[in-house]
Design a protein around this motif. Structure first.
Motif, PDB file in Angstrom:
ATOM      1  N   GLY A  62       0.808  -1.218   0.000  1.00  0.00           N
ATOM      2  CA  GLY A  62       0.000   0.000   0.000  1.00  0.00           C
ATOM      3  C   GLY A  62       0.839   1.264   0.000  1.00  0.00           C
ATOM      4  N   THR A  63       1.931   1.246   0.730  1.00  0.00           N
ATOM      5  CA  THR A  63       2.797   2.421   0.741  1.00  0.00           C
ATOM      6  C   THR A  63       3.358   2.647  -0.659  1.00  0.00           C
ATOM      7  OG1 THR A  63       3.336   2.021   3.059  1.00  0.00           O
ATOM      8  CG2 THR A  63       4.858   3.429   1.827  1.00  0.00           C
ATOM      9  N   ASP A 171      -6.730   6.806  -1.472  1.00  0.00           N
ATOM     10  CA  ASP A 171      -6.076   5.668  -0.841  1.00  0.00           C
ATOM     11  C   ASP A 171      -7.184   4.674  -0.515  1.00  0.00           C
ATOM     12  OD1 ASP A 171      -4.971   3.795   0.824  1.00  0.00           O
ATOM     13  OD2 ASP A 171      -3.896   5.214   2.098  1.00  0.00           O
ATOM     14  N   LYS A 204      -5.547  -6.297   2.629  1.00  0.00           N
ATOM     15  CA  LYS A 204      -6.384  -6.251   3.820  1.00  0.00           C
ATOM     16  C   LYS A 204      -7.700  -6.997   3.627  1.00  0.00           C
ATOM     17  CE  LYS A 204      -4.411  -1.775   4.838  1.00  0.00           C
ATOM     18  NZ  LYS A 204      -3.225  -2.405   5.356  1.00  0.00           N
TER      19      LYS A 204
HETATM   20  C1  LIG Z   1      -5.253   3.618   4.908  1.00  0.00           C
HETATM   21  C2  LIG Z   1      -4.071   2.762   4.574  1.00  0.00           C
HETATM   22  N1  LIG Z   1      -3.409   2.989   3.440  1.00  0.00           N
HETATM   23  C3  LIG Z   1      -2.402   2.232   3.040  1.00  0.00           C
HETATM   24  C4  LIG Z   1      -1.979   1.160   3.805  1.00  0.00           C
HETATM   25  C5  LIG Z   1      -0.960   0.242   3.231  1.00  0.00           C
HETATM   26  O1  LIG Z   1       0.175   0.056   3.891  1.00  0.00           O
HETATM   27  P1  LIG Z   1       1.278  -1.077   3.610  1.00  0.00           P
HETATM   28  O2  LIG Z   1       2.396  -0.377   2.962  1.00  0.00           O
HETATM   29  O3  LIG Z   1       1.579  -1.544   4.980  1.00  0.00           O
HETATM   30  O4  LIG Z   1       0.718  -2.153   2.737  1.00  0.00           O
HETATM   31  C6  LIG Z   1      -2.586   0.912   5.044  1.00  0.00           C
HETATM   32  C7  LIG Z   1      -2.112  -0.183   5.906  1.00  0.00           C
HETATM   33  O5  LIG Z   1      -2.313  -0.252   7.068  1.00  0.00           O
HETATM   34  C8  LIG Z   1      -3.666   1.730   5.434  1.00  0.00           C
HETATM   35  O6  LIG Z   1      -4.310   1.516   6.572  1.00  0.00           O
END
Ligand SMILES: Cc1ncc(COP(=O)(O)O)c(C=O)c1O
Length: 340
Positions: A62-63, A171, A204
């Motif tokens: 996600g990041t 997002d 998720k």
């Molecule tokens: C709102 C939101 N955006 C993006 C992410 C994605 O993060 P990651 O890089 O851990 O996959 C998360 C993960 O908790 C999130 O809650």
């Protein structure tokens, strides 16, 4: 004893149908870096949900999806307006600033949602060479506080963004939960918000790993093949991510998983709201519950359950449900709360 998970939908395992799809994809060799038939089919499925013109790119996390999306929308002298507690601001270790080089302009949020009034305060000194130029509004749907922008709220943000020449990034790490909550489809949400670029979450919602960056504004996708690679988000054995999306987007698995997680959150919230020393602090509209409870109770519960203390000062916790949360786990948690 194994602790029961209310910490995060990231703690959940992989949905069996997704795991099956990974296994089925493991049939001999296939063209690497997304040139395979499974990736083509998964992209086609995305287009069925989000429109034939959507440009779809699979990434690892996600990041990476958020930061790469920002790279596609803004130069380093431009800025992203977002909620003060947006994931890109508080939970991505400054990746947007480091990788995209963009400043984030923070807006106060109520229950995780930002408004046109808040955004307006950050729309300053446009055309002034001394000041970063606001270029993107980034919102999370559902929000970091488990709330969901209504379609009207999204339309208002979209109209504002359009009127001020701003791109809209969503997002959507939990967009499936938002769609389930609003009882609508992905395209309706994306269109209401006038989304230019969407980070669509799989992890998720039952996948092992993988997210998608979806361009509803295809002009912005022009350089994304290169941005993805530079940002180290190009997966060589991409078919194993694509296969997971295929499973998720087939037979409404994405929706059923999200509906289940949301329903479990409602069940838990309803039961907790009847306990007089527990106070729910944000509307429960997706799969997260925020609640204050006595510190001693939190400590006791943490011996049996995984969950995050969100704000120690307020004695506030975050409880999160997922596709595999079951009613018995909720009943056990509530019972332990009542016993105290
Ligand atoms: C709102 C939101 N955006 C993006 C992410 C994605 O993060 P990651 O890089 O851990 O996959 C998360 C993960 O908790 C999130 O809650």
């Amino acid at each position: 004893m194994k602790k029961i998970n209310f910490a995060s939908d990231n703690y959940a395992g992989v949905h069996p149908e997704v795991m099956q799809a990974i296994l089925a994809a493991n049939e001999g060799p296939a063209v690497a870096y997304g040139g395979d038939a499974i990736t083509e089919a998964a992209i086609h499925q995305f287009k069925q949900h989000l429109g034939a013109d959507a440009e779809v790119f699979f990434v690892l996390n996600g990041t990476g999806a958020n930061v790469s999306a920002i790279c596609a929308m803004a130069h380093s002298y431009e800025a992203v307006i977002c909620a003060e507690k947006a994931h890109i601001q508080v939970d991505e270790c400054g990746a947007a600033e480091k990788i995209a080089g963009c400043k984030l302009l923070l807006v106060p949020a109520t229950h995780g949602k930002i408004t046109v009034e808040g955004i307006r305060t950050q729309l300053q000194r446009i055309g002034d060479q001394h000041h970063v130029q606001a270029r993107v509004i980034s919102i999370s749907q559902s929000t970091e506080y488990g709330t969901v922008y209504t379609l009207d709220e999204l339309r208002e943000l979209a109209a504002f963004a359009k009127a001020h020449g701003l791109y809209l990034h969503m997002d959507g790490a939990r967009l499936a939960n938002a769609a389930a909550s609003l009882q609508t489809d992905l395209k309706t949400i994306a269109e209401a918000a006038g989304v230019d670029v969407l980070s669509f979450g799989g992890t998720k919602n039952g996948m092992m790993m993988g997210e998608a960056v979806v361009f509803l504004n295809p002009l912005l996708a022009k350089s994304f093949l290169y941005i993805r690679k530079q940002n180290m988000q190009l997966v060589s054995k991409m078919r194993f991510i694509s296969a997971q999306f295929q499973a998720l987007l087939s037979n409404d698995l994405w929706l059923n998983n999200a509906r289940h997680a949301n329903a479990m959150a409602q069940h838990l919230a309803q039961a907790l709201s009847e306990i007089k020393f527990i106070h729910i602090t944000h509307p429960v509209e997706a799969n997260a519950i925020f609640a204050t409870m006595p510190t001693a109770l939190i400590e006791k519960l943490q011996t049996r359950y995984h969950f995050h203390v969100w704000d120690e000062g307020l004695s506030e916790v975050r409880l999160m449900t997922s596709f595999d949360t079951c009613i018995e786990e909720i009943d056990a948690f509530v019972q332990d709360c009542v016993i105290g």
